[in-house]
Enzyme design. Structure first.
Site, PDB file in Angstrom:
ATOM      1  N   ILE A   1       0.639  -1.595   0.286  1.00 18.02           N
ATOM      2  CA  ILE A   1       0.175  -0.396  -0.549  1.00 18.02           C
ATOM      3  C   ILE A   1       0.869   1.387  -0.267  1.00 18.02           C
ATOM      4  O   ILE A   1       1.869   1.160   0.586  1.00 18.02           O
ATOM      5  CB  ILE A   1      -0.788   0.216   0.908  1.00 18.02           C
ATOM      6  CG1 ILE A   1      -1.584  -1.606   1.131  1.00 18.02           C
ATOM      7  CG2 ILE A   1      -1.983   1.425   1.757  1.00 18.02           C
ATOM      8  CD1 ILE A   1      -2.671  -1.691   0.043  1.00 18.02           C
TER       9      ILE A   1
ATOM     10  N   ASN B   1      -3.057   2.211 -11.125  1.00 19.57           N
ATOM     11  CA  ASN B   1      -2.900   1.052 -10.669  1.00 19.57           C
ATOM     12  C   ASN B   1      -3.727  -0.074 -11.899  1.00 19.57           C
ATOM     13  O   ASN B   1      -4.445   0.294 -12.333  1.00 19.57           O
ATOM     14  CB  ASN B   1      -3.196   0.796  -9.011  1.00 19.57           C
ATOM     15  CG  ASN B   1      -2.687  -0.794  -8.424  1.00 19.57           C
ATOM     16  OD1 ASN B   1      -1.645  -1.479  -8.671  1.00 19.57           O
ATOM     17  ND2 ASN B   1      -3.888  -1.786  -8.211  1.00 19.57           N
ATOM     18  N   THR B   2      -3.229  -1.302 -11.973  1.00 23.78           N
ATOM     19  CA  THR B   2      -3.686  -2.427 -12.501  1.00 23.78           C
ATOM     20  C   THR B   2      -4.038  -3.454 -11.838  1.00 23.78           C
ATOM     21  O   THR B   2      -3.663  -3.710 -10.434  1.00 23.78           O
ATOM     22  CB  THR B   2      -3.476  -3.045 -13.818  1.00 23.78           C
ATOM     23  OG1 THR B   2      -4.374  -4.126 -14.209  1.00 23.78           O
ATOM     24  CG2 THR B   2      -1.778  -3.699 -13.590  1.00 23.78           C
ATOM     25  N   HIS B   3      -5.620  -3.696 -11.311  1.00 20.19           N
ATOM     26  CA  HIS B   3      -6.301  -4.659 -10.379  1.00 20.19           C
ATOM     27  C   HIS B   3      -7.690  -6.074 -11.220  1.00 20.19           C
ATOM     28  O   HIS B   3      -7.914  -5.482 -12.518  1.00 20.19           O
ATOM     29  CB  HIS B   3      -7.306  -4.035  -9.451  1.00 20.19           C
ATOM     30  CG  HIS B   3      -7.097  -4.913  -8.526  1.00 20.19           C
ATOM     31  ND1 HIS B   3      -6.735  -5.407  -7.717  1.00 20.19           N
ATOM     32  CD2 HIS B   3      -8.596  -5.739  -8.177  1.00 20.19           C
ATOM     33  CE1 HIS B   3      -8.108  -6.469  -7.029  1.00 20.19           C
ATOM     34  NE2 HIS B   3      -8.801  -6.520  -6.917  1.00 20.19           N
TER      35      HIS B   3
ATOM     36  N   ASP C   1      -5.767   6.119  -5.324  1.00 19.33           N
ATOM     37  CA  ASP C   1      -6.038   6.640  -3.861  1.00 19.33           C
ATOM     38  C   ASP C   1      -5.661   6.546  -2.440  1.00 19.33           C
ATOM     39  O   ASP C   1      -5.223   5.323  -2.501  1.00 19.33           O
ATOM     40  CB  ASP C   1      -7.618   7.579  -3.879  1.00 19.33           C
ATOM     41  CG  ASP C   1      -8.429   6.351  -3.126  1.00 19.33           C
ATOM     42  OD1 ASP C   1      -9.693   6.264  -3.648  1.00 19.33           O
ATOM     43  OD2 ASP C   1      -7.989   5.346  -2.940  1.00 19.33           O
ATOM     44  N   ALA C   2      -5.811   7.333  -1.219  1.00 19.60           N
ATOM     45  CA  ALA C   2      -5.606   6.192  -0.169  1.00 19.60           C
ATOM     46  C   ALA C   2      -5.697   4.956   0.399  1.00 19.60           C
ATOM     47  O   ALA C   2      -5.272   4.341   1.280  1.00 19.60           O
ATOM     48  CB  ALA C   2      -5.509   7.525   1.016  1.00 19.60           C
TER      49      ALA C   2
ATOM     50  N   ASP D   1      -7.186  -0.412  -3.512  1.00 19.02           N
ATOM     51  CA  ASP D   1      -8.149  -0.450  -4.550  1.00 19.02           C
ATOM     52  C   ASP D   1      -9.245   0.554  -4.637  1.00 19.02           C
ATOM     53  O   ASP D   1     -10.410   0.210  -5.363  1.00 19.02           O
ATOM     54  CB  ASP D   1      -8.547  -1.461  -4.872  1.00 19.02           C
ATOM     55  CG  ASP D   1      -7.329  -2.601  -5.201  1.00 19.02           C
ATOM     56  OD1 ASP D   1      -7.346  -4.291  -4.567  1.00 19.02           O
ATOM     57  OD2 ASP D   1      -5.645  -2.089  -5.550  1.00 19.02           O
TER      58      ASP D   1
HETATM   59  C1  GRF Z   1      -1.551  -8.604 -12.090  1.00 20.10           C
HETATM   60  O1  GRF Z   1      -2.604  -9.349 -12.383  1.00 20.10           O
HETATM   61  C2  GRF Z   1      -1.951  -7.484 -11.221  1.00 20.10           C
HETATM   62  O2  GRF Z   1      -3.159  -6.888 -11.785  1.00 20.10           O
HETATM   63  C3  GRF Z   1      -1.882  -7.646  -9.790  1.00 20.10           C
HETATM   64  O3  GRF Z   1      -0.629  -8.580  -9.878  1.00 20.10           O
HETATM   65  C4  GRF Z   1      -0.434  -9.164 -11.396  1.00 20.10           C
HETATM   66  C5  GRF Z   1       0.786  -8.333 -11.180  1.00 20.10           C
HETATM   67  O4  GRF Z   1       1.405 -10.062 -12.809  1.00 20.10           O
HETATM   68  N1  GRF Z   1      -1.806  -6.775  -8.664  1.00 20.10           N
HETATM   69  P1  GRF Z   1       2.503  -9.974 -13.419  1.00 20.10           P
HETATM   70  O5  GRF Z   1       3.990  -9.862 -11.775  1.00 20.10           O
HETATM   71  O6  GRF Z   1       3.351  -9.043 -13.648  1.00 20.10           O
HETATM   72  O7  GRF Z   1       3.667 -11.289 -13.890  1.00 20.10           O
END
Ligand code: GRF
Length: 202
Positions: free
Chosen positions: A90, A105-107, A139-140, A143
């Protein structure tokens, strides 16, 4: 745009972003990779002759010192954008103060569903038929930032966590590169909950 990427794991999303930056007309350049532990992501930075640094929490007297060290290490590269691609920490208040509004960020789930470190496992356990991935501003919260882009991914009956996560990552790799390019070219307009990329096709 100048980008610093933060990662903690295999770094396949980092790798796909680095590949995208090889296109001469891609509007962003990754100038450094930051990690919080020894991980494969550092190897990808080396392959692309890009600077990398490690700021590991156990090496600091506490979260505030770690937060400060990470903020300084990233600031040294003067990024326009920070991208968290599988960074499993975090980000602290000092980091958010310095880079807030330009941290992406990507989730691997369709937020607000299944936030946190086990979004893929939680979606599978819940029994959803469709999950997906979310690219959002940090943000703080965990996700919880304004959403920039999302894409649905089907859950198949025989899926285990690894199979589903890999199917999601295939989409994440493309979506992240698209969003970073769009933000680099058009910036981000965020008013409270909503963040949109002007003239965005998302
Ligand atoms: C991704 O699915 C991302 O969304 C999540 O962790 C994974 C990272 O995958 N937070 P990698 O280490 O880039 O293969």
């Amino acid at each position: 745009a100048t980008v610093v990427v933060l990662a903690s794991g295999t770094g396949s999303l980092l790798r796909s972003l680095l590949d995208a930056t090889r296109e001469p007309d891609y509007p962003a350049r990754v100038v450094a990779v930051g990690t919080d532990r020894d991980c494969a992501a550092t190897g990808h930075a080396d392959d692309f002759a890009i600077a990398s640094f490690r700021v590991a929490l156990p090496e600091y007297d506490g979260r505030a010192e770690w937060d400060n060290a990470l903020t300084e290490a990233v600031a040294a590269h003067q990024p326009d954008l920070v991208v968290s691609a599988g960074f499993m920490k975090i980000l602290g208040p000092m980091f958010l103060e310095k880079f807030g509004g330009r941290i992406i960020n990507t989730h691997p789930a369709l937020l607000p569903a299944f936030p946190g470190a086990h979004g893929v496992r939680d979606a599978l356990a819940y029994g959803v038929k469709v999950t997906g991935c979310t690219v959002h501003l940090v943000d703080a919260g965990v996700d919880t930032g304004p959403i920039l882009a999302q894409e649905a991914v089907p859950v198949l009956p025989e899926d285990d966590e690894a199979a589903l996560h890999e199917r999601i990552k295939v989409v994440e790799r493309r979506l992240l590169a698209e969003v970073v390019a769009a933000v680099a070219e058009r910036g981000i307009v965020s008013d409270g909950r909503k963040a949109v990329i002007p003239v965005s096709e998302f």
